[in-house]
Design an enzyme around this catalytic site. Structure first.
Site, short mmCIF file in Angstrom:
data_model
loop_
_atom_site.label_atom_id
_atom_site.label_comp_id
_atom_site.label_asym_id
_atom_site.label_seq_id
_atom_site.Cartn_x
_atom_site.Cartn_y
_atom_site.Cartn_z
N PHE A 190 0.70 -1.22 0.00
CA PHE A 190 -0.18 0.04 0.03
C PHE A 190 0.68 1.09 -0.13
O PHE A 190 2.03 1.30 0.73
CB PHE A 190 -0.72 0.03 1.35
CG PHE A 190 -1.90 -0.93 1.34
CD1 PHE A 190 -3.16 -1.05 0.66
CD2 PHE A 190 -1.97 -2.17 2.25
CE1 PHE A 190 -4.00 -1.94 0.66
CE2 PHE A 190 -2.61 -3.22 2.20
CZ PHE A 190 -3.77 -2.99 1.41
N PHE A 192 0.81 5.50 0.47
CA PHE A 192 -0.24 6.65 1.01
C PHE A 192 0.39 7.89 0.56
O PHE A 192 1.66 8.12 0.59
CB PHE A 192 -0.27 6.44 2.65
CG PHE A 192 -0.56 5.23 3.29
CD1 PHE A 192 -2.02 4.83 3.03
CD2 PHE A 192 0.11 4.11 3.28
CE1 PHE A 192 -2.57 3.66 3.34
CE2 PHE A 192 -0.44 3.06 3.78
CZ PHE A 192 -1.89 2.48 3.62
#
Ligand code: CUA
Length: 294
Positions: A190, A192
């Site tokens: 992931f 961000f």
């Protein structure tokens, strides 16, 4: 004799339900709660856990009792008595699960709606509305649109803004400005990104008590963003933005888990969300903001 049976059954059922409620409310199988959504979600979990405990104990106790009580006596090779049909019993054992399933279905829908699960559908309806030649959502159009059901702040879907009269936080106060974060999911990480100040990070850092809105998209295959302590999970899909919003209510570090089988290293696709006190978050933000931005 029949009255005695009825009284015994009623007492046993009451005892079972009481035990179910006690276990469901006292035994906590969930991880620590760290977001504004947790209380709503946990109330549903407690109800389901109570119902599950009651049914499990009821079935297990009757099963074990029957195994002992109706055990074949030594030397008895005969068939059992053929018992066929008992209308009242059949009505009861159809009605009880029907009521339980209906209740669980309606209550789950209510919780899902309060967590904003129906918001994407409402957004589509609003977009269709706008596409039909109406001006962009000014206050006149808002007034004519059907009022959405009141829901708790955050959950599945976009953050309710302070301008929205339906918006309340957990403690009933108007929410602080929303912190937007863009989430990119890929095999197997992931990423961000904070559009306000250009920070890109492998970990999600958020301030305590401030609404956060995650806009998520995948690069390759379907992933799912899950933080058990926030009681939030949402698919991350290529070519289609999905949104989660929450207010963190407890400082600490919590795991972010990919909850959709996305390839060979799906099991290793994890990150961390760090919930900071507001001052510590500001420090983190100042430290990590790239010099080129602003
Ligand atoms: Cu990404 Cu599993």
């Amino acid at each position: 004799m029949q009255i005695r049976t009825a009284v015994t059954t009623a007492l046993a059922s009451a005892g079972l339900v009481a035990t179910g409620l006690l276990v469901g409310n006292r035994v906590n199988l969930l991880p620590v709660d760290a977001s504004s959504n947790a209380a709503t979600y946990d109330s549903l979990f407690k109800v389901l856990f109570s119902i599950g405990t009651t049914l499990f104990l009821g079935v297990a106790i009757v099963l074990i009792y029957s195994l002992m009580r109706f055990r074949r006596p030594p030397g008895d090779g005969a068939d059992g008595i053929a018992i066929e049909g008992n209308l009242p019993l059949e009505i009861v054992w159809t009605a009880i699960p029907a009521v339980v399933v209906l209740f669980v279905g309606i209550y789950s829908y209510d919780i899902y709606e309060r967590m904003g699960g129906m918001a994407p559908l409402m957004d589509h309806a609003a977009m269709d509305h706008a596409a039909m030649g109406h001006e962009a959502m000014d206050h006149g159009a808002m007034a004519s649109a059907p009022t959405p059901a009141p829901r708790i702040w955050g959950g599945i879907g976009p953050a309710t803004t302070a301008a929205d009269p339906a918006a309340t936080t957990v403690n009933g106060a108007a929410p602080l400005p929303t912190l937007p974060v863009e989430v990119t999911a890929m095999q197997f990480a992931f990423i961000f990104h904070y559009p306000d100040n250009g920070i890109t990070s492998g970990e999600l850092h958020v301030p305590l008590g401030q609404p956060v809105e995650l806009r998520m998209e995948a690069r390759d295959v379907i992933h799912a963003f899950w933080v058990p302590q926030f009681r939030l999970k949402q698919d991350v899909i290529p070519g289609q933005t999905t949104v989660l919003s929450f207010t963190a209510t407890r400082p600490g570090s919590y795991p972010i888990v990919c909850a959709e089988l996305c390839g060979a290293y799906h099991g290793g696709m994890r990150s961390t969300v760090v919930v900071h006190e507001p001052e510590a978050f500001e420090a983190w933000r100042a430290q990590n903001t790239p010099l080129t931005s602003t």
